[in-house]
Design a protein around this motif. Structure first.
Motif, PDB file in Angstrom:
ATOM      1  N   TYR A  80     -50.549   2.889  -4.398  1.00 55.88           N
ATOM      2  CA  TYR A  80     -50.379   3.902  -3.347  1.00 55.88           C
ATOM      3  C   TYR A  80     -50.371   3.313  -1.935  1.00 55.88           C
ATOM      4  CZ  TYR A  80     -51.643   7.127  -7.104  1.00 55.88           C
ATOM      5  OH  TYR A  80     -51.682   7.827  -8.264  1.00 55.88           O
ATOM      6  N   LEU A 121     -49.166   4.437   2.651  1.00 53.81           N
ATOM      7  CA  LEU A 121     -50.173   4.855   3.648  1.00 53.81           C
ATOM      8  C   LEU A 121     -49.821   4.340   5.049  1.00 53.81           C
ATOM      9  CD1 LEU A 121     -53.351   4.343   1.425  1.00 53.81           C
ATOM     10  CD2 LEU A 121     -52.130   6.469   1.904  1.00 53.81           C
ATOM     11  N   VAL A 152     -56.185  10.145   8.899  1.00 54.57           N
ATOM     12  CA  VAL A 152     -56.108   9.106   7.871  1.00 54.57           C
ATOM     13  C   VAL A 152     -56.623   9.668   6.541  1.00 54.57           C
ATOM     14  CG1 VAL A 152     -58.294   7.829   8.236  1.00 54.57           C
ATOM     15  CG2 VAL A 152     -56.319   6.620   7.530  1.00 54.57           C
ATOM     16  N   GLU A 202     -53.938  11.847   5.038  1.00 49.12           N
ATOM     17  CA  GLU A 202     -52.840  11.054   4.450  1.00 49.12           C
ATOM     18  C   GLU A 202     -53.251  10.498   3.076  1.00 49.12           C
ATOM     19  OE1 GLU A 202     -51.927   6.931   5.788  1.00 49.12           O
ATOM     20  OE2 GLU A 202     -49.891   7.655   6.089  1.00 49.12           O
ATOM     21  N   VAL A 203     -54.445   9.841   3.041  1.00 51.56           N
ATOM     22  CA  VAL A 203     -54.878   9.196   1.797  1.00 51.56           C
ATOM     23  C   VAL A 203     -55.115  10.256   0.720  1.00 51.56           C
ATOM     24  CG1 VAL A 203     -56.629   7.712   0.743  1.00 51.56           C
ATOM     25  CG2 VAL A 203     -55.924   7.287   3.079  1.00 51.56           C
ATOM     26  N   MET A 245     -52.524   4.902   7.816  1.00 51.59           N
ATOM     27  CA  MET A 245     -53.703   4.024   7.676  1.00 51.59           C
ATOM     28  C   MET A 245     -53.361   2.587   8.093  1.00 51.59           C
ATOM     29  SD  MET A 245     -56.028   3.054   4.392  1.00 51.59           S
ATOM     30  CE  MET A 245     -54.957   1.699   3.920  1.00 51.59           C
ATOM     31  N   ALA A 277     -58.928   2.598   2.283  1.00 48.55           N
ATOM     32  CA  ALA A 277     -58.362   3.802   1.660  1.00 48.55           C
ATOM     33  C   ALA A 277     -59.429   4.485   0.807  1.00 48.55           C
ATOM     34  CB  ALA A 277     -57.150   3.424   0.815  1.00 48.55           C
ATOM     35  N   TYR A 325     -61.246   8.096   1.294  1.00 53.01           N
ATOM     36  CA  TYR A 325     -60.833   9.040   0.242  1.00 53.01           C
ATOM     37  C   TYR A 325     -62.048   9.681  -0.426  1.00 53.01           C
ATOM     38  CZ  TYR A 325     -58.594  10.651  -4.096  1.00 53.01           C
ATOM     39  OH  TYR A 325     -58.135  11.406  -5.143  1.00 53.01           O
ATOM     40  N   GLU A 341     -56.975  -2.987   3.060  1.00 51.17           N
ATOM     41  CA  GLU A 341     -56.307  -1.693   2.845  1.00 51.17           C
ATOM     42  C   GLU A 341     -56.930  -0.930   1.673  1.00 51.17           C
ATOM     43  OE1 GLU A 341     -51.856  -2.651   4.651  1.00 51.17           O
ATOM     44  OE2 GLU A 341     -52.050  -2.369   2.498  1.00 51.17           O
TER      45      GLU A 341
END
Ligand code: HEM
Length: 431
Positions: A279, A283, A261, A264-265, A286, A389, A393, A385
């Protein structure tokens, strides 16, 4: 399973096929709610949305909620609020970590975030520290009282025992405090509106409701009690901190999922200071993590109780009018017929699969389905979300030394909405 609990016939639904019968085939028959003691005392004789019986009042109130309060347009208008609060959350984590060897009480951070977003959306501003404490405690007690077993709800003739054991008194005292706080919120906004003041750039829910109250073109009048009832729902219904808390727990327990995850982020928001809402659509992994957490840890494991409006046949059972129905979404999410290795945390099961929580897949109903489906899905998911994220991140996370995944308490607390029994403490490392 059909049970006779006191004088109440109660149908407990734990299979997706029966859930479909109740919430799709016979949705209208089961679209009402039973009148329970907590609802009568806490929300003005069920003058809210969540506990209102099916009928004209519920239809009207639901329409107000869906079109005026929780519409996509309204949710988008709070985009800045969400981003501001997530930025504050990041600052708070960095500050807490710097004074505490990196250890952060994640649960406290998430509570604060979701309460501030909710208060700014519902009331137009966040609460002072002192008021927030009172507010959080009342919301916590609300959930406990809604989940409490009152004898009168099953044995009406034993109400005197609820009184004798002091439970009814406790409920009434709590209700008075909640009513006083909701009343203060309403009065403050009535005077602000009278003086032409608004509290923020986007209109908050309470102001929308007060404007509707004055609208003489509407074929009904919203009473002050109905406004307070609705506010109580909007404030108490939010279970996103519990969901976010479980997301972080499962990511810590599943380091490979955490790595995926994060990559990806980080790949998508690469170089930016924060992950912005634009964004989120990209995702995919996620989103699958959040879905898997909702499957294993639905914040409202027994949905909200329903009641049949007429006699009806469900599979081989004759269900009589006024049967109480409890839908066990926790068990449905673990049904081996639909879920391979249901106890394993496997994000992949939601990748490339259309299963969604919008009430069309009856083996996956964390937000319910049919007429009574949660109207706050988009509101909740947009903050969950964005927060998740940014958490993954901006920081790397690990358990404080001396604590192992096996030692983590995975039990839920009591109440109509559940969350983990223990607060989650993690070490955060800013990247
Ligand atoms: C993760 C967050 C949330 C979860 C898991 C959740 C789940 C649920 C569930 C299971 C129900 C009962 C559905 C049924 O009986 O079939 C419900 C109803 C409801 N929810 Fe949510 N909810 C969440 C967030 C919210 C938010 C943020 C709001 C509003 C701000 C909200 C407002 C409501 C209301 C008003 C109802 C009653 C609807 C009715 O009876 O017509 N929920 N929710």
């Amino acid at each position: 399973m059909l049970l006779q609990l006191g004088s109440i016939s109660t149908l407990v639904v734990s299979s997706p096929s029966t859930a479909r019968e109740i919430m799709k085939t016979h949705d209208l028959v089961f679209a009402s709610r039973p009148s329970l003691k907590a609802g009568r005392i806490l929300v003005y004789n069920n003058n809210d949305l969540a506990l209102a019986p099916y009928g004209e009042y519920w239809r009207r109130t639901r329409k107000i909620c869906v079109t005026n309060l929780l519409s996509l347009k309204m949710i988008q208008s709070f985009s800045l609020v969400r981003m501001e609060e997530v930025s504050l959350m990041i600052e708070r984590i960095a500050c807490m970590a710097s004074t505490n060897n990196g250890v952060v009480c994640v649960s406290e951070i998430l509570n604060k975030l979701t309460i501030d977003v909710l208060c700014k959306s519902v009331l137009g501003s966040s609460l002072s520290e002192e008021r927030r404490k009172v507010f959080c405690e009342l919301v916590r007690l609300n959930s406990i009282f809604f989940g409490k077993f009152f004898l009168e709800d099953y044995f009406p003739w034993l109400r005197w025992l609820d009184v004798l054991f002091g439970l009814e008194g406790e409920l009434r005292r709590h209700s008075k405090k909640m009513d006083a706080l909701l009343g203060e919120f309403v009065e403050e906004h009535v005077s602000q509106l009278a003086e032409g003041e608004t509290t923020s750039s986007s209109t908050c829910f309470i102001d929308v409701l007060l404007q509707l109250q004055k609208d003489s073109t509407l074929p009904f009048v919203l009473t002050k009690e109905q406004i307070k009832g609705l506010l109580s729902d909007l404030i108490a219904a939010d279970t996103s901190p519990a969901l976010l808390d479980w997301c972080m727990v499962e990511l810590i327990r599943n380091p490979i999922v955490m790595e995926k995850v994060q990559s990806e982020v980080r790949g998508i928001a690469n170089g930016e200071e924060k992950v912005r809402e634009e964004y989120l659509g990209k995702l995919t992994y996620m989103k699958a993590v959040i879905k898997e957490v909702l499957r294993l840890h639905p914040p409202i494991p027994l949905l909200l109780p329903r009641e049949s409006l007429q006699d009806c046949k469900i599979e081989e059972y004759n269900i009589s009018k006024k049967t109480r129905v409890l839908i066990n979404t926790w068990a449905i999410g673990r049904d081996e017929v639909y879920w391979k290795k249901p106890l394993d945390f496997k994000t992949e099961r939601f990748l490339g699969d259309d299963v969604d929580y919008k009430g069309n897949d009856f083996h996956y109903i964390p937000f319910g389905a049919g007429h009574r489906i949660c109207p706050g899905i988009q509101f909740a998911i947009s903050i969950v979300e964005l927060a998740l994220a940014n958490l993954v991140y901006r920081f790397n996370w690990k358990l404080p030394s001396g604590i192992s995944c096996d030692g983590m308490d995975m039990e839920d607390s009591a109440g109509i909405t559940t969350r983990r029994n223990e607060n989650l403490y993690l070490v955060s490392l800013e990247i």
